[in-house]
Design an enzyme around this catalytic site. Sequence first.
Site, PDB file in Angstrom:
ATOM      1  N   TYR A   1      -4.248  -7.722  -0.100  1.00 41.29           N
ATOM      2  CA  TYR A   1      -4.781  -8.778   0.988  1.00 41.29           C
ATOM      3  C   TYR A   1      -3.150  -8.852   2.374  1.00 41.29           C
ATOM      4  O   TYR A   1      -2.285  -8.616   1.922  1.00 41.29           O
ATOM      5  CB  TYR A   1      -5.084  -9.766   0.752  1.00 41.29           C
ATOM      6  CG  TYR A   1      -4.113 -10.488  -0.541  1.00 41.29           C
ATOM      7  CD1 TYR A   1      -3.343 -11.644   0.413  1.00 41.29           C
ATOM      8  CD2 TYR A   1      -3.656  -9.910  -1.798  1.00 41.29           C
ATOM      9  CE1 TYR A   1      -2.314 -11.921   0.179  1.00 41.29           C
ATOM     10  CE2 TYR A   1      -2.535 -11.076  -1.985  1.00 41.29           C
ATOM     11  CZ  TYR A   1      -1.938 -12.497  -1.434  1.00 41.29           C
ATOM     12  OH  TYR A   1      -1.223 -12.568  -1.759  1.00 41.29           O
TER      13      TYR A   1
ATOM     14  N   HIS B   1       1.760  -6.808   1.014  1.00 39.29           N
ATOM     15  CA  HIS B   1       0.823  -7.260   2.745  1.00 39.29           C
ATOM     16  C   HIS B   1       1.372  -5.336   3.229  1.00 39.29           C
ATOM     17  O   HIS B   1       2.452  -5.477   3.125  1.00 39.29           O
ATOM     18  CB  HIS B   1       1.113  -8.233   3.221  1.00 39.29           C
ATOM     19  CG  HIS B   1       1.342  -9.332   2.685  1.00 39.29           C
ATOM     20  ND1 HIS B   1      -0.182 -10.056   2.143  1.00 39.29           N
ATOM     21  CD2 HIS B   1       1.712 -10.194   2.302  1.00 39.29           C
ATOM     22  CE1 HIS B   1       0.542 -10.964   1.780  1.00 39.29           C
ATOM     23  NE2 HIS B   1       1.736 -11.391   1.531  1.00 39.29           N
TER      24      HIS B   1
END
Length: 315
Positions: free
Chosen positions: A243, A291
């Site tokens: 995400y 990330h």
Amino acid sequence: MLQRKLLIFFVLLCATAIGVFSRASWILDVYQDFFPPQNESVCACNKCLMDYDPWLSELMKESPEPFLSPTNNISEDTFNWWKHIQTDRRSFAFYNETVNKVFQIFPTKVNFTRSSPDLCRTCAVVGNSGNLNGSRYGPLIDFHDIVIRINLGPTKGFERDVGNKTTYHVMYPRSFKKLDNTTHLVFFPFKISDLLWLIRSFTQRQKETAKSGVKTNTNLVMILSPAFMKYVHYVWLEKHGRYPSTGFLTLVLSLYLCDEVNVFGFGADKKGNWNHYYEEIKNKRLRTGHHPGKLEYQYIEKLHKQRKIHFFRGW
Ligand SMILES: *[C@@H]1O[C@H](CO)[C@@H](O)[C@H](O)[C@H]1NC(C)=O
Ligand SMILES: *[C@@H]1O[C@H](CO)[C@@H](O)[C@H](O)[C@H]1NC(C)=O
Ligand SMILES: *[C@@H]1O[C@H](CO)[C@@H](O)[C@H](O)[C@H]1NC(C)=O
Ligand SMILES: *[C@@H]1O[C@H](CO)[C@@H](O)[C@H](O)[C@H]1NC(C)=O
Ligand SMILES: *[C@@H]1O[C@H](CO)[C@@H](O)[C@H](O)[C@H]1NC(C)=O
Ligand SMILES: *[C@@H]1O[C@H](CO)[C@@H](O)[C@H](O)[C@H]1NC(C)=O
Ligand SMILES: *[C@@H]1O[C@H](CO)[C@@H](O)[C@H](O)[C@H]1NC(C)=O
């Protein structure tokens, strides 16, 4: 008004069809109120973010409404995506219930100045990179109408390099800190328990925290929608990483809050270390975790190159 409603209904209907027949149905959450970038001048700055640009328009046209509200419901697909990024097992019904509780405490309408042809909203988005150390960007940062800070992002003691003004402070529970009562808390919930935490912090714990913890102005709380996180993950990052990072979400969000965006404190310092300006490095070359840090950084550089934002690389 009626025509507009009909139009929205029609667009939603089409989006549903597209969602069913081709791509994922995050399209269902598309937001109608922020017009996509267009050709007419939409702000009073020399150059407006929303000026038409084929690349950025393509990215932004599928955006959902960024903030949660009692009427901005998310789809079940969105909920399932969101639930998996942090492996929360609780149900959509429980999420709904929690969101209802949230809006018994916090404003049901987010309050920020929207773009208008006679306004120029300049913003500084201030990350926490060590490249701010020694930059003397403070006065430049404070000169913006809106200053957006992230997570711990302290100002006290670092004014010379980061300024002292904070309009929006983006946080999630682990990064929570006290805010003064004119600063907007922009809360990023990554799981249901984050929402529960938010409720607890502002209700039963209020007494204990009066002296130490949360003392934020309840009326200035804004909550990022899981649909917006999913949109950034799918459309901007094309599902790279698990995400998006808080910093990158903040940057994309700033495109909605501002007409002109200047970015500070992102990326590594000049020695290649991913440290913070407010703490001595313990762990050199800190990695970016779940990330897609590199891709996010490339976006910042591309936005800069396309002259959509200005990126101050620091020191
Ligand atoms: C803006 O102008 C470009 C090029 O002239 C055109 O392709 C595009 O459709 C226009 N967009 C809008 C929203 O009017
Ligand atoms: C969202 O859900 C609430 C309660 O379930 C409902 O009152 C509201 O009309 C819904 N909004 C939309 C846009 O579907
Ligand atoms: C949760 O809320 C959404 C939007 O109001 C609704 O479509 C959905 O059916 C609800 N789900 C459950 C399980 O309550
Ligand atoms: C929204 O914010 C503006 C400026 O901060 C303030 O004047 C206004 O009263 C606020 N409106 C609501 C409904 O809170
Ligand atoms: C920030 O600094 C300026 C000048 O140094 C001062 O006037 C102002 O009160 C400070 N603002 C805050 C919020 O501390
Ligand atoms: C902020 O807090 C101070 C002191 O607690 C209070 O005097 C002031 O009225 C508050 N301002 C707002 C905008 O709530
Ligand atoms: C900031 O830079 C100064 C001077 O180079 C250095 O002494 C200090 O350790 C740096 N601070 C951090 C938090 O890295």
